[in-house]
Motif scaffolding. Structure first.
Motif, PDB file in Angstrom:
ATOM      1  N   HIS A   1       0.827  -1.205   0.000  1.00  0.00           N
ATOM      2  CA  HIS A   1       0.000   0.000   0.000  1.00  0.00           C
ATOM      3  C   HIS A   1       0.863   1.258   0.000  1.00  0.00           C
ATOM      4  CE1 HIS A   1      -3.263  -2.647   1.965  1.00  0.00           C
ATOM      5  NE2 HIS A   1      -3.567  -2.476   0.703  1.00  0.00           N
TER       6      HIS A   1
ATOM      7  N   GLY B   1      -1.690   0.442  12.612  1.00  0.00           N
ATOM      8  CA  GLY B   1      -2.327   0.271  11.308  1.00  0.00           C
ATOM      9  C   GLY B   1      -1.585  -0.634  10.355  1.00  0.00           C
TER      10      GLY B   1
ATOM     11  N   THR C   1      -4.249  -1.790   7.522  1.00  0.00           N
ATOM     12  CA  THR C   1      -5.624  -2.211   7.778  1.00  0.00           C
ATOM     13  C   THR C   1      -6.598  -1.435   6.920  1.00  0.00           C
ATOM     14  OG1 THR C   1      -5.017  -2.694  10.082  1.00  0.00           O
ATOM     15  CG2 THR C   1      -7.372  -2.528   9.572  1.00  0.00           C
ATOM     16  N   ARG C   2      -6.365  -0.133   6.825  1.00  0.00           N
ATOM     17  CA  ARG C   2      -7.239   0.740   6.035  1.00  0.00           C
ATOM     18  C   ARG C   2      -6.369   1.521   5.062  1.00  0.00           C
ATOM     19  NH1 ARG C   2     -10.593   4.392   9.919  1.00  0.00           N
ATOM     20  NH2 ARG C   2     -11.761   4.745   7.990  1.00  0.00           N
ATOM     21  N   ALA C   3      -6.616   1.307   3.750  1.00  0.00           N
ATOM     22  CA  ALA C   3      -5.789   1.975   2.738  1.00  0.00           C
ATOM     23  C   ALA C   3      -6.576   2.192   1.453  1.00  0.00           C
ATOM     24  CB  ALA C   3      -4.539   1.145   2.456  1.00  0.00           C
ATOM     25  N   ALA C   4      -7.862   2.506   1.591  1.00  0.00           N
ATOM     26  CA  ALA C   4      -8.702   2.643   0.401  1.00  0.00           C
ATOM     27  C   ALA C   4      -8.735   4.062  -0.143  1.00  0.00           C
ATOM     28  CB  ALA C   4     -10.131   2.183   0.720  1.00  0.00           C
ATOM     29  N   THR C   5      -8.316   5.047   0.638  1.00  0.00           N
ATOM     30  CA  THR C   5      -8.386   6.437   0.197  1.00  0.00           C
ATOM     31  C   THR C   5      -7.063   7.138   0.462  1.00  0.00           C
ATOM     32  OG1 THR C   5      -9.180   7.262   2.327  1.00  0.00           O
ATOM     33  CG2 THR C   5     -10.854   6.490   0.758  1.00  0.00           C
TER      34      THR C   5
ATOM     35  N   GLN D   1      -6.663   7.933   4.189  1.00  0.00           N
ATOM     36  CA  GLN D   1      -6.239   6.807   5.015  1.00  0.00           C
ATOM     37  C   GLN D   1      -4.748   6.522   4.825  1.00  0.00           C
ATOM     38  OE1 GLN D   1      -8.956   3.760   3.741  1.00  0.00           O
ATOM     39  NE2 GLN D   1     -10.600   4.433   5.118  1.00  0.00           N
TER      40      GLN D   1
ATOM     41  N   ASP E   1      -1.735   6.685   7.670  1.00  0.00           N
ATOM     42  CA  ASP E   1      -0.773   5.603   7.865  1.00  0.00           C
ATOM     43  C   ASP E   1       0.656   6.107   7.714  1.00  0.00           C
ATOM     44  OD1 ASP E   1      -2.801   3.700   8.242  1.00  0.00           O
ATOM     45  OD2 ASP E   1      -3.017   3.387   6.085  1.00  0.00           O
TER      46      ASP E   1
END
Length: 786
Positions: free
Chosen positions: A58, A81, A211-215, A218, A222
């Protein structure tokens, strides 16, 4: 063996040629369908599937090795994260010289700097690198190159690194693909240490999954968590996968209209030709069906027998088609991989089940219709219809053509299609589909070639000089542009030149900074290809790509305001250029347009485009100019232009798929002419007895399809042109640009004439074999044939 089984076996055995044609046609149709379906599936979110399979990063982060230790960097794997991490890997930016290579790269040129990572294995918890060819670099003198749009490098090629101790030469032992573009080359950690000059510390590379990397927000959060875990200023750069994903999605979206077009043509052609072959084979057996009914076979038994007779060769062809489809998919999907920028693509397993099932269902359904029709006929009627054509079919046309001043074999051949109008229509449809595919493919190749030439105009001139730091220098600094210009101006053979540099400025109405390419000197001779409008002629004017116009809602004649350091500079848009870099969000203008903004050119972005006088030896000029530039610390190199992997992939696929369509269409013509010739063999015997020579027989058979081929070509070419003119702008829209009208209008008379005649050639080629068979058949044998 049952009586029904004997009928099936005997029917297949007695018509070996027809059975072979049916098997070949089914094989090619299934092959085309497997490839078409495989390409369609591969075009659906290829980056996301490759990213998941390769456990892509990511975030790829780089840390200054002089400010933070590898041990400290490794602790960032436990930052909030982070779900997985790989590294730290040592990394260097080095400029190589080509050594022995297969692509003729000049040995004296310095290639652009490349990021080389020291990595012992290609696998890992993050960024599981896909080794496309060769092997991984595990020892000294070995290097693995990243597959992409860089300089052409093959396994076994060599490159020298003049900025490393001892000018070491490395041999390419593998080609690999990182879905997150984490490096341009890989070596073993020990080799990277050997490449490091004294006093220079390699940077550290870390690869993260979160864990969260869609935008973007986010990813930014991180990144902040990782930055907080290391000393301030030690993270020197980072790259989010979202930007790579956007570029890959744009590539695949560009590819999809082209793939869908050929896939639909291939699927329609497959169904059509299977229908031609199977229905013709069953219809040709009508007389035999009548004989079987006279021997006591029920209509149901007859139908089952002839459906089974069609399924036997079709099954063989289907199995071979699946096999060849998967074999051909290796090079074809390989081209798609390079276009999409992903790892290995393969045919989905369900395609190998669905396509043959659909093909056999189509064969059964196509055979069932004429078999049911023949099964319902009375015995005497079936025998009569199977023996001779229905009375009156084509007689009026034959009589009319006989009055024309044409050789008798030619007039008989021209009248033949009217005796079997439905069969003639199927021949015409097969030839038309083949012509449509070839016309579309030829136009696509020509347009893509023109577009590639237009993109190459972004790097004009015969020689390029980049004002980048000398190899091995520590700090990133740009050489004095004025000093470089003086050396170029004083060099014998220089005709003209200008320089460009990049700056980041704001644009009123847009969020974030935009790249401006500033031109110094007369750049009119090196302008980009224009979609509309004209190249700028002085300060205060600008040229922008289609993406910029769309994003800002502006148009040619609009004025946009550039901002920087609290100042503004209005520029008027005078042209729309073909440029896909940075999603088309660039501004091209004279450097004087930026004079009042107080912005600086990005270090290392200054470049000179040099045009040479006619007759000047390019390599001798480069060698002489490099000798003059050596004190400044920069080098010149020949301008090799750009080669887009998407263009190469599309050209290759267009050629392969068009050839496949032609082959399938030719088999359809061959099968139909074989059926027609076998049905009329008694008539041929009569004509031979009346004095028709073998050469006249060939002329009559070929003429029977020549008119159909010419008409089908005349109908198929305009459809192919219209398809091209519709699909290409759709592809441009997916790429975020408009294409110049000249790149779309590629069909002129010298191109159209051969394409129209191509239908005639295709039909003639399909009729050659049965024509030769008819010419060789002895008269007595033909007269005895029922």
């Amino acid at each position: 063996m049952s009586a029904l089984g004997k009928v099936v076996r005997a029917g297949v055995g007695r018509r070996r040629v027809q059975t072979l044609v049916m098997a070949l046609t089914t094989m090619l149709a299934v092959t085309a369908s497997v490839l078409a379906a495989g390409l369609l599936v591969a075009s659906q979110a290829p980056f996301d599937r490759a990213f998941a399979r390769q456990k892509g990063a990511h975030l790829t982060a780089q840390f200054d090795g002089s400010k933070v230790t590898a041990e400290r960097v490794a602790t960032t794997a436990h930052a909030p994260g982070v779900t997985a991490a790989a590294g730290p890997f040592p990394v260097l930016a080095l400029r190589p010289r080509p050594g022995r290579n297969r692509f003729g790269l000049p040995a004296g040129d310095l290639l652009p700097p490349m990021a080389i990572v020291g990595r012992s294995t290609p696998g890992g918890p993050v960024d599981d690198i896909d080794l496309a060819a060769g092997r991984w670099a595990t020892g000294p003198g070995q290097i693995v190159m990243a597959e992409g749009d860089g300089p052409p490098i093959d396994i076994g090629d060599q490159m020298t690194f003049p900025d490393a101790p001892g000018d070491p030469t490395l041999t390419v032992v593998g080609v690999a693909k990182s879905v997150g573009a984490s490096a341009e080359a890989w070596v073993s950690p020990a080799q990277l240490a050997a490449l490091t000059a004294p006093g220079r510390t390699p940077a550290h590379q870390m690869l993260y999954r979160f864990t969260r990397a869609a935008t973007d927000a986010q990813i930014a959060a991180d990144r902040a968590a990782i930055t907080a875990a290391v000393p301030p200023g030690s993270m020197t750069g980072s790259a989010s996968y979202l930007k790579i994903r956007l570029a890959a999605s744009r590539n695949s979206a560009t590819f999809v209209p082209f793939v869908v077009t050929f896939a639909v043509l291939g699927l329609f052609m497959s169904v059509l030709v299977i229908g031609i072959v199977v229905s013709g084979a069953v219809s040709a057996a009508t007389r035999r069906i009548g004989i079987l009914k006279s021997l006591g076979f029920t209509p149901a038994q007859v139908v089952r027998a002839y459906v089974a007779q069609a399924l036997i060769p079709a099954t063989v062809g289907t199995v071979l088609g699946v096999l060849f489809g998967n074999l051909l998919s290796v090079p074809i999907l390989g081209e798609a991989e390079r276009a999409y920028g992903t790892g290995t693509l393969t045919i989905a397993p369900w395609i190998d089940l669905a396509v043959p099932a659909a093909a056999l269902a189509a064969v059964a359904a196509t055979a069932l219709v004429p078999a049911l029709r023949a099964g319902r006929l009375r015995t005497v009627e079936a025998i009569a219809i199977g023996r001779t054509p229905r009375a009156g079919r084509g007689r009026a046309v034959r009589h009319l053509l006989g009055r024309l001043p044409l050789p008798r074999p030619v007039s008989l051949g021209l009248a033949t299609p009217f005796a079997q109008p439905a069969r003639s229509a199927t021949i015409g449809a097969a030839v038309a589909f083949g012509t449509i595919g070839v016309t579309f493919g030829v136009g696509l190749a020509m347009s893509l070639g023109d577009i590639q030439d237009g993109l190459n105009r972004r790097t004009p001139g015969t020689v390029v000089v980049q004002a980048v730091p000398a190899p091995g220098s520590g700090a990133l600094r740009t050489a004095d542009p004025n000093a470089i210009a003086e050396k170029i101006r004083a060099q014998p053979g220089t005709r003209r030149f200008f320089r460009t540099g990049q700056a980041r400025v704001g644009v009123a109405g847009l969020t974030g900074a935009t790249t401006v390419i500033a031109f110094h000197g007369d750049s009119s001779w090196g302008s980009y290809q224009m979609v509309s409008g004209s190249w700028f002629s002085g300060p205060g004017q600008a040229v922008v790509p289609s993406g910029f116009l769309k994003a800002t809602g502006s148009h040619i004649g609009s004025t946009v305001t550039l901002t920087g350091d609290g100042r503004t500079a209005p520029v008027r848009i005078v042209g729309e250029a073909l440029d896909l870099r940075e999603e088309g969000m660039t501004v091209l203008t004279d450097d004087a347009s930026l004079a009042g903004l107080g912005v600086s050119v990005i270090p290392g972005s200054t470049e000179f485009a040099v045009d040479l006088r006619p007759g000047t030896d390019t390599q001798a000029y480069v060698n002489s100019l490099n000798a003059a530039l050596r004190p400044i610390g920069v080098t010149a190199e020949t301008n090799s232009g750009e080669v887009s992997s998407i263009v190469v992939a599309m050209d290759t696929l267009a050629a392969i798929l068009a050839l496949m369509l032609l082959t399938v269409a030719g088999l359809g013509v061959l099968n139909t002419v074989v059926l027609d010739t076998r049905e009329r063999v008694h008539d041929l015997g009569v004509l031979k007895a009346l004095g028709m020579s073998p050469r006249q027989t060939v002329a009559m058979v070929i003429t029977s399809v020549a008119g159909i081929g010419l008409l089908a070509g005349a109908l198929g070419v305009p459809i192919g042109v219209a398809l091209h003119d519709y699909v290409l702008p759709v592809m441009g829209h997916a790429a975020g640009t408009r294409f110049p009208a000249a790149d779309i209008a590629v069909y002129d008379l010298p191109v159209l004439a051969p394409l129209v005649l191509g239908g005639l050639v295709l039909a003639t080629a399909g009729a050659l074999l049965p024509a030769g068979w008819a010419a060789r058949t002895r008269t007595a044998t033909a007269l005895r044939t029922e």
